[in-house]
Design a protein around this motif. Structure first.
Motif, mmCIF file in Angstrom:
data_model
loop_
_atom_site.group_PDB
_atom_site.id
_atom_site.type_symbol
_atom_site.label_atom_id
_atom_site.label_comp_id
_atom_site.label_asym_id
_atom_site.label_seq_id
_atom_site.Cartn_x
_atom_site.Cartn_y
_atom_site.Cartn_z
ATOM 1 N N LEU A 282 0.376 -0.809 0.089
ATOM 2 C CA LEU A 282 -0.049 0.212 0.178
ATOM 3 C C LEU A 282 0.222 1.635 -0.285
ATOM 4 N N PHE A 283 0.150 1.976 -0.572
ATOM 5 C CA PHE A 283 1.437 3.861 -0.714
ATOM 6 C C PHE A 283 0.347 4.265 0.323
ATOM 7 N N ILE A 284 1.186 4.664 1.888
ATOM 8 C CA ILE A 284 0.685 5.393 2.429
ATOM 9 C C ILE A 284 1.257 6.451 2.859
ATOM 10 N N TYR A 285 0.643 7.761 3.260
ATOM 11 C CA TYR A 285 0.546 8.856 4.072
ATOM 12 C C TYR A 285 2.737 8.861 4.821
ATOM 13 N N PRO A 286 3.278 9.454 4.410
ATOM 14 C CA PRO A 286 4.898 9.092 4.890
ATOM 15 C C PRO A 286 4.865 10.029 6.623
ATOM 16 N N ILE A 287 3.942 10.919 7.131
ATOM 17 C CA ILE A 287 3.830 11.276 8.045
ATOM 18 C C ILE A 287 2.747 10.435 9.199
#
Length: 244
Positions: A172-177
């Motif tokens: 999954l591509f998740i928000y980094p923060i």
């Protein structure tokens, strides 16, 4: 992960090493030419004709890298200043017993703005998750780690990833923060009442989340150790806070 027009610290370090390697190879090759050819040979004359290009092209590439690095730091610094103000306001909000409605929406909008401003610099990062369904409510559950116990949000049934038979690995591509998004969720839950039910508990959680946000962003800066440290006598409480 950083957007393509920015230069991370490790990317700049790699570029510097690459340019140094180019110069070392050019120097070794130059010694080889001098020892094996004279100034009447075509190879000798060709090499020394190309020396300005051998020196200029890597130097120009390195200069371009430093310019990208400085541009990235300036952009990140301006966004970080905004995030500091935003999260400070969100923590301060928990001290009001009956805050005004405009204060709530001001904090909420500021958090939304900070989240999207970070998207200008950071791309979503691909992360491997373990996916499975809850046996009771059939809700899909995603876990980033395989060694921790995870609990279903709906039925509160607890699972250990290694003991689950039907499990799937997904990227999954998740928000980094994510911590700043968690702060937003805390405020979004009070959209109706405009107050926190347990303000001290929420405040503690916000402070913990803010420390995670701060640590993640500060990793991108080139910070230095000061020449001199100014401090007062520390108590046990101060030391405990530093360790965190």
């Amino acid at each position: 992960m950083i957007k393509g027009d920015c230069m991370r610290r490790k990317d700049l370090r790699r570029l510097v090493y690459f340019v140094i390697l180019i110069y070392i190879i050019a120097t070794i090759f130059g010694f080889f030419i001098i020892l094996n050819f004279n100034d009447e040979d075509f190879t000798f004359r060709l090499f020394f004709t190309l020396i300005p290009f051998i020196l200029a092209i890597p130097a120009a590439y390195l200069s371009w890298g430093f310019q990208r690095r400085m541009s990235y730091i300036r952009a990140l610094r301006s966004i970080y200043i905004e995030i500091v103000k935003t999260i400070s306001n969100s923590i301060e909000y928990t001290f009001f017993e009956k805050p005004q409605e405009d204060k709530f929406y001001k904090v909420l909008i500021s958090l939304e703005s900070s989240i999207d401003h970070l998207r200008m610099i950071f791309k979503n990062k691909k992360v491997k998750f373990y996916k499975f369904k809850c046996e009771n409510c059939q809700k899909e559950i995603y876990s980033k780690t395989s060694y921790k116990e995870i609990e279903c949000e709906i039925c509160e049934k607890k699972y250990i990833i290694k003991e689950i038979k039907k499990i799937e690995k997904v990227n999954l591509f998740i928000y980094p923060i994510e911590s700043i998004k968690e702060i937003y969720k805390e405020f979004d839950r009070i959209r109706v009442d405009k107050i926190f039910n347990e303000r001290e508990i929420v405040r503690k959680k916000l402070v913990t989340l803010w420390k995670r946000v701060r640590a993640t962003i500060l990793e991108e800066f080139d910070r230095v150790i000061p020449t001199k440290i100014e401090t007062l006598a520390l108590t046990e409480k101060d030391i405990a806070f530093i360790k965190k």
